[in-house]
Write a protein that holds these residues in place. Structure first.
Motif, short mmCIF file in Angstrom:
data_model
loop_
_atom_site.label_atom_id
_atom_site.label_comp_id
_atom_site.label_asym_id
_atom_site.label_seq_id
_atom_site.Cartn_x
_atom_site.Cartn_y
_atom_site.Cartn_z
N LEU A 291 -5.97 31.73 -22.54
CA LEU A 291 -5.79 30.59 -22.04
C LEU A 291 -5.38 29.40 -23.03
O LEU A 291 -4.53 28.74 -22.68
N VAL A 301 -4.34 24.25 -17.84
CA VAL A 301 -5.22 25.36 -17.34
C VAL A 301 -6.57 24.41 -17.01
O VAL A 301 -7.13 23.97 -17.97
N PRO A 303 -9.99 26.04 -16.40
CA PRO A 303 -11.10 27.07 -15.92
C PRO A 303 -12.24 26.83 -15.61
O PRO A 303 -12.71 25.87 -15.94
N LEU A 324 -5.95 39.02 -14.53
CA LEU A 324 -6.07 37.49 -14.94
C LEU A 324 -4.64 37.09 -15.57
O LEU A 324 -3.99 36.16 -15.31
N LEU A 328 -1.86 34.59 -14.31
CA LEU A 328 -1.39 33.46 -15.14
C LEU A 328 0.11 33.71 -15.33
O LEU A 328 1.06 32.69 -15.42
N GLU A 341 -5.39 26.73 -11.67
CA GLU A 341 -6.70 26.53 -11.53
C GLU A 341 -7.39 28.23 -11.82
O GLU A 341 -6.73 29.29 -11.38
N VAL A 342 -8.12 28.52 -12.66
CA VAL A 342 -8.59 29.73 -13.24
C VAL A 342 -10.25 29.77 -12.82
O VAL A 342 -10.92 29.19 -13.65
N ARG A 343 -10.48 30.70 -11.95
CA ARG A 343 -12.07 30.62 -11.58
C ARG A 343 -12.62 32.18 -11.89
O ARG A 343 -11.96 33.14 -11.23
N LEU A 353 -12.36 36.69 -8.97
CA LEU A 353 -11.31 36.09 -9.91
C LEU A 353 -10.52 35.72 -9.00
O LEU A 353 -10.02 36.04 -8.06
N THR A 354 -10.09 34.27 -9.44
CA THR A 354 -9.16 33.47 -8.48
C THR A 354 -8.24 32.87 -9.43
O THR A 354 -8.63 32.04 -10.66
N VAL A 355 -6.62 32.74 -9.27
CA VAL A 355 -5.83 31.80 -10.06
C VAL A 355 -4.97 31.25 -8.91
O VAL A 355 -4.57 31.92 -7.98
N ASN A 357 -2.09 28.07 -8.31
CA ASN A 357 -1.05 27.19 -9.11
C ASN A 357 -0.08 26.55 -7.92
O ASN A 357 -0.17 26.93 -6.94
#
Length: 415
Positions: A291, A301, A303, A324, A328, A341-343, A353-355, A357
């Motif tokens: 990150l 970013v 997170p 991830l 990304l 957003e990174v979860r 896992l979630t990304v 944009n």
């Protein structure tokens, strides 16, 4: 007739005849050993002694074929001289459940090789000598042809006819010798059913390893090049306005490319079948560094980490990092420069896992969407990786301005 003889005059026929005759000559050192039983049984009829010599000779020739190096040498020579597509037998390969009859295929081939070689050599040799000597009567005798007790004197023009027939028959014998060996080589020297299964299993493992290496190169090198390109553009734009930020971007390029070189060295070592070092492992513990590199590239970013991430270990943690990383990388390539957003949520039943944009025209520094050529293997590779882990994978537009990547991996105590 000429059309039928033409294939017999090819170079492969000559090479096959040479292969057959060499096999016959190679068996000569075993002939004295085969004569020992016949010499010790002098009272036996001559026909019995001849049969005994031939049997002992065949056994000795077949015994030579039991050695593994002999089979490898025969396969290589048959492939080069007979032009037969035979796979090379791997040294030391063991085939579980291979029938005991398979081990006798090579001795049988060797006996057949020697028998065909001697038969062809004697038959073609006699025919060639007859064809060369009949026209001029060089042997100084009377030429006569006998068949079923009927004898005919050959003289004048008939001697040339018989000589031509003898030469053609000698050439035909050479062709038949080559055809016999080419027909029997795949059946006796080729892989057995158990060996074909072993070859298929080896090829499957090789393809799986190549596929894994392709994933590693795509995930590591692709991400590094994308991030380095954006960071270089950011450094160029901010060199005059904010030298400190430009230097930070350059340091991030150095760190990310150094990590990519470690991955590349390992992959090249595997491809060259060298004793490479331990594979560089990237896990969720390296997520903060990933990150930070994105922030140095000018990305915003956001997170959100929850759960006991430290409890996620082994294959699951490495796969989550690569997923991830790819998500990304896609956000950097196709995003607008808005927040990413990174979860990451670790629960008792799985890892989420979630990304997310934004999509559209880029508003931040660096190249815009479409500036990076894509191979189209990123999302399919991610889907395959998730499928192998028995997880759930979703990727696609989320509304009109966002793109969402969602992955759920089950926790199964991966090692």
């Amino acid at each position: 007739m000429i059309r039928g003889i033409r294939p017999l005059l090819r170079g492969s026929t000559y090479a096959g005849v040479l292969f057959a005759y060499c096999g016959a000559l190679a068996s000569l050192p075993l002939l004295p050993l085969a004569l020992v039983p016949a010499l010790s049984w002098r009272t036996a009829p001559e026909s019995v002694q001849i049969v005994l010599v031939l049997l002992v000779w065949s056994v000795l020739v077949g015994a030579v074929g039991l050695a593994r190096p002999v089979r490898r040498a025969l396969v290589v020579s048959a492939r080069r001289l007979l032009r037969v597509p035979l796979p090379s037998p791997a040294a030391g390969r063991r085939t579980a459940g291979s029938p005991g009859l398979d081990r006798w295929r090579t001795p049988l081939w060797l006996v057949l090789h020697v028998a065909v070689g001697w038969t062809g050599a004697l038959a073609s040799g006699v025919l060639f000598i007859m064809g060369l000597s009949l026209p001029g009567n060089w042997l100084g005798g009377e030429a006569r042809a006998s068949l079923f007790g009927t004898s005919v004197r050959v003289s004048g023009g008939w001697s040339w006819v018989v000589a031509t027939v003898c030469i053609l028959l000698a050439v035909a014998v050479c062709g038949l010798v080559t055809k016999a060996l080419r027909w029997s080589a795949p059946r006796l020297l080729g892989p057995s059913a158990a060996e074909r299964l072993a070859l298929a299993a080896e090829r499957e493992l090789l393809l799986a390893e190549r596929n894994r290496i392709a994933h590693e190169l795509h995930d590591s090198i692709g991400h590094t090049l994308t991030a380095a390109t954006i960071q270089a553009a950011v450094a160029g734009e901010m060199l005059s306005a904010d030298p400190a930020a430009a230097r930070a971007a350059m340091r991030s390029i150095e760190e990310s490319t150094r990590a990519a070189l470690e991955d590349l060295d390992y992959v090249l070592g595997v491809l060259r079948e060298e004793q490479s070092g331990t594979a560089p492992t990237r896990t969720l513990a390296d997520l903060p560094e990933l990150l930070d590199r994105l922030r140095h590239a000018g990305a915003v970013v956001e997170p959100e980490l929850s759960g006991e991430l430290a409890q996620v270990q082994g294959t699951l943690s490495r796969a989550a990092y690569r997923i991830l990383q790819e998500g990304l990388t896609n956000a950097l390539r196709h995003g607008t420069g808005g927040p990413i957003e990174v979860r990451v949520a670790a629960g008792p039943g799985g890892l989420d896992l979630t990304v997310v944009n934004r999509t559209g025209a880029r508003t931040g520094p660096g190249p815009g969407p479409g500036a990076f050529p894509t191979s189209g293997h990123g999302l399919p590779g991610l889907a395959e990786r998730v499928r192998l882990l028995h997880g759930e994978f979703q990727a696609g537009p989320d509304g009109t301005r966002h793109w969402r990547l969602t992955v759920r991996l089950p926790v199964r105590g991966s090692a």
